[in-house]
Motif scaffolding. Structure first.
Motif, PDB file in Angstrom:
ATOM      1  N   ASN A 190       9.735   2.889  -5.426  1.00 36.54           N
ATOM      2  CA  ASN A 190      10.564   2.441  -4.301  1.00 36.54           C
ATOM      3  C   ASN A 190       9.904   2.841  -2.985  1.00 36.54           C
ATOM      4  N   SER A 192      10.311   1.742  -0.108  1.00 36.97           N
ATOM      5  CA  SER A 192      11.212   1.697   1.047  1.00 36.97           C
ATOM      6  C   SER A 192      12.027   2.981   1.191  1.00 36.97           C
ATOM      7  N   TYR A 552      13.159  -8.293  -4.224  1.00 36.22           N
ATOM      8  CA  TYR A 552      11.911  -7.633  -3.835  1.00 36.22           C
ATOM      9  C   TYR A 552      10.795  -8.654  -3.749  1.00 36.22           C
ATOM     10  N   ARG A 560       5.448  -3.455  -5.395  1.00 38.98           N
ATOM     11  CA  ARG A 560       6.770  -3.991  -5.084  1.00 38.98           C
ATOM     12  C   ARG A 560       7.354  -3.373  -3.819  1.00 38.98           C
ATOM     13  N   ARG A 561       8.088  -4.203  -3.091  1.00 36.93           N
ATOM     14  CA  ARG A 561       8.901  -3.686  -1.993  1.00 36.93           C
ATOM     15  C   ARG A 561      10.292  -4.295  -2.097  1.00 36.93           C
ATOM     16  N   PHE A 562      11.278  -3.457  -2.308  1.00 42.64           N
ATOM     17  CA  PHE A 562      12.660  -3.915  -2.374  1.00 42.64           C
ATOM     18  C   PHE A 562      13.185  -4.110  -0.953  1.00 42.64           C
TER      19      PHE A 562
END
Length: 666
Positions: A190, A192, A552, A560-562
């Motif tokens: 995660n 973020s 995402y 990955r970026r949510f």
């Protein structure tokens, strides 16, 4: 008075909103207001979901691990027995306790290791408070542990191991076999997330409330060094750190695999740790004499700037006071406020830039602020950051801060040194090479536009890059339907603004504002752009739709970026999230590319026995300190590694230059 006149209706509405209505049909019994028991588990789950870290720590279980077996090692025999167990373990967690937050200035106070969940050992070596128990000699401990720590076949895990690796290198030990870093794993899962410290991720993933540093060492003016912490207290604290790191390793490793992040974690992020260790140890040389002269020059320029501001304003005032600046701008000069804050009309940069179109004072204030920031943040501050032991600056490269995957730097932050102004470039000149060396700068050319061409599969964009054209001139040529050789500088400037603006979801309002053109003209330009680069528009639309669907976005290497803001009810928040969704695969892929290039350069330099050193990474640029005899070799090596790092649909181009200082090499 004037504010009330201008906003009378808002005032009346505010009064109505805060007036309690007492005539509603509400039926409640007093017993319903009695305080009941808090469901800690439900509250903790909610706070964990909402990432309310501080509140979560208030409701997380305490004293939850009464079965933990933490031991302190005081004898050489016990240490020898521990070494035998560590050698046989498939993996163990490691944590150092030290004297300083900066690893290049720290020395070891104690070492903890964990072999099994709930079992850890602390080896104190430098607690020196009055009445401290006799401890093993630090040199003896490190000599005994060195073969184990330097054995790559014996796997180690921990939290923020880059720090420990640098400290150990200072003690003559090169930590090998680093297989898992819980901070980096949390970041990959995660990016973020605001923080990835051990306390927070233990709360999130283990529902475990850890002892904090301030719990054992105090805080503020009363905080003591770790060498002054009682050994038994330090032992429990440090053993808990390594124990929790081991538990998190066993929990997060399968989650990394389940999220298809294993390759990114193993092939990019973990190998990068070793590269960053070398870079931070290397540091970069600083010409403090030049900065001292520059500081005097800036002092003179600031005096001139202040005089000009007073002359334009017609009186003296505190330029750094927002209240006094508001009085001058809006009360005395009667300029129209652009936007407001809780305390009154805003005087931030965007406001002053807008007001500068109407009056010379805001422009003078902007120049004053630039001079002040450059002097205080860099010219005066950098010499104080030189390590007295090495004579160099050792910035920290942060791997787990930005949501896009890019590295950042701190102490000092080298990402924001201005390079478009002459004074900013003068600051870069202070970063120099050692005698007999040069600085080599390698900068990716338009890497984000090249990544966009690859991701969008846009034939027109790909063709321009394949033919080595000036991409901005080509864009202008196609959008304005003019021959390439007849494109004017103004047309190219507009095309460049759109080319880069597309990466960040620029609206025609923003383009009109940036270029100083009517909104209608800006909209027409963007519409024409998408008619030429239709597949870019398709990529943007598909990316936004996919982000709404999945929650995402991913880079080329599956980072990955949510983006939970995509579900926000506020249109502005949602629109900004969609811009992030478009930009992240592009900027994140560019970040992945330069990380791979850093790893490749590092391995080649080591494999070929070169004495050159990688010293800086800023945006899309790598900087090396190179012995003059290795200059040609390094030019070829760096260019090959940066351009061959990954196969895209367009060529990757790196511009390589050398000079005696950073500015001349750029």
């Amino acid at each position: 008075k004037q504010s009330l006149r201008d906003h009378a209706e808002q005032a009346r509405l505010s009064r109505r909103l805060v007036t309690i209505k007492t005539d509603l049909p509400v039926h409640l019994e007093p017993a319903q207001f009695e305080w009941g028991r808090v469901n800690n588990e439900a509250v903790a789950d909610l706070f964990r979901e909402l990432e309310f870290t501080r509140l979560l720590s208030d409701f997380a279980p305490t004293d939850q691990d009464q079965t933990a077996d933490y031991k302190t090692i005081f004898s050489e025999g016990d240490l020898s027995g521990l070494m035998d167990r560590l050698k046989a373990a498939p993996m163990f967690a490691l944590d150092l306790e030290t004297t300083h937050l900066q690893p290049m200035r720290a020395s070891i106070v104690g070492i903890s290791v964990a072999l099994e969940e709930g079992e850890a050992f602390y080896i104190p070596v430098a607690h020196d408070y009055e009445g401290a128990p006799e401890q093993l000699d630090k040199r003896l401990v490190l000599d005994i542990m060195k073969p184990l720590l330097e054995d790559p076949s014996i796997k180690k895990c921990g939290q923020n191991l880059k720090y420990d690796m640098i400290v150990l290198r200072g003690e003559g030990v090169s930590l090998e076999g680093v297989a898992f870093d819980t901070m980096i794993a949390s970041y990959c899962l995660n990016p973020s997330r605001r923080t990835h410290n051990l306390t927070d991720i233990a709360l999130e993933h283990l529902n475990y409330k850890m002892t904090t540093y301030s719990d054992v060492a105090g805080s503020g003016a009363k905080q003591k060094g770790f060498n002054e912490v009682e050994v038994d207290v330090a032992s429990d604290y440090s053993c808990e750190d390594s124990d929790i790191a081991l538990r998190l390793t066993r929990l997060l490793r399968p989650r990394i695999e389940e999220s298809s992040l294993d390759e990114l974690f193993r092939e990019v992020e973990m190998p990068l740790v070793e590269v960053l260790v070398e870079m931070e140890i290397n540091g970069v040389k600083l010409d403090t004499l030049q900065l001292g002269q520059m500081s005097q020059r800036l002092e003179e320029l600031l005096k001139i700037s202040i005089g000009e501001i007073y002359e334009i304003a017609g009186r003296e005032f505190n330029i750094n006071s927002p209240v006094q600046l508001r009085e001058v701008l809006f009360d005395e000069l009667e300029l129209k406020p652009v936007k407001r804050t809780k305390t009154g009309p805003s005087t931030d940069v965007s406001v002053l830039e807008k007001l500068a179109e109407e009056h010379p004072l805001p422009a003078a204030i902007l120049e004053y602020r630039q001079l002040t920031k450059l002097k205080s943040t860099y010219v005066d501050a950098l010499p104080r950051m030189v390590n007295p032991a090495t004579g160099r600056i050792h910035t920290s490269f942060n791997q787990t801060v930005t949501a896009t995957g890019r590295l950042s730097s701190s102490d000092p932050n080298l990402q924001n040194i201005p390079i478009r102004t002459e004074l900013g470039r003068e600051t870069r000149k202070a970063f120099i090479a050692e005698p007999g060396h040069t600085l080599l700068s390698a900068d990716y050319s338009q890497i984000e536009l090249r990544v966009l061409a690859h991701l969008a599969k846009d034939e027109a964009l790909i063709r321009s890059f394949m033919e080595g054209e000036d991409i901005h001139a080509r864009t202008a040529s196609q959008v304005f339907e003019a021959p390439l050789e007849e494109v004017s500088p103004e047309q190219r400037r507009m095309a460049k603004a759109v080319n880069f603006g597309i990466l960040y979801g620029m609206s025609h309002f923003r383009l009109a504002n940036d270029l100083g053109i009517p909104g209608k003209v800006a909209k027409e330009f963007i519409d024409n752009y998408f008619s030429v680069y239709g597949q870019v528009k398709g990529f943007i639309e598909e990316t936004i739709a996919g982000a709404h669907r999945d929650g995402y976005v991913t880079t080329i290497l599956k980072r990955r970026r949510f983006i939970p803001e995509l579900r926000d009810k506020n249109h502005n928040v949602r629109s900004n999230a969609e811009r992030m969704a478009v930009n992240t695969p592009i900027q994140g892929s560019a970040a992945d590319l330069i990380k791979l290039a850093m790893i490749g350069c590092h391995r080649r330099m080591a494999g070929e026995g070169l004495k050159s050193r990688m010293v800086l990474q800023v945006h899309d640029e790598l900087v090396f300190e190179v012995p003059e005899v290795e200059e040609d070799t390094m030019k070829s090596l760096v260019k090959e590694e940066m351009e061959g790092v990954l196969k895209l649909d367009v060529p990757i181009v790196a511009d390589v230059h050398t000079g005696l200082n950073w500015n001349d090499a750029h």
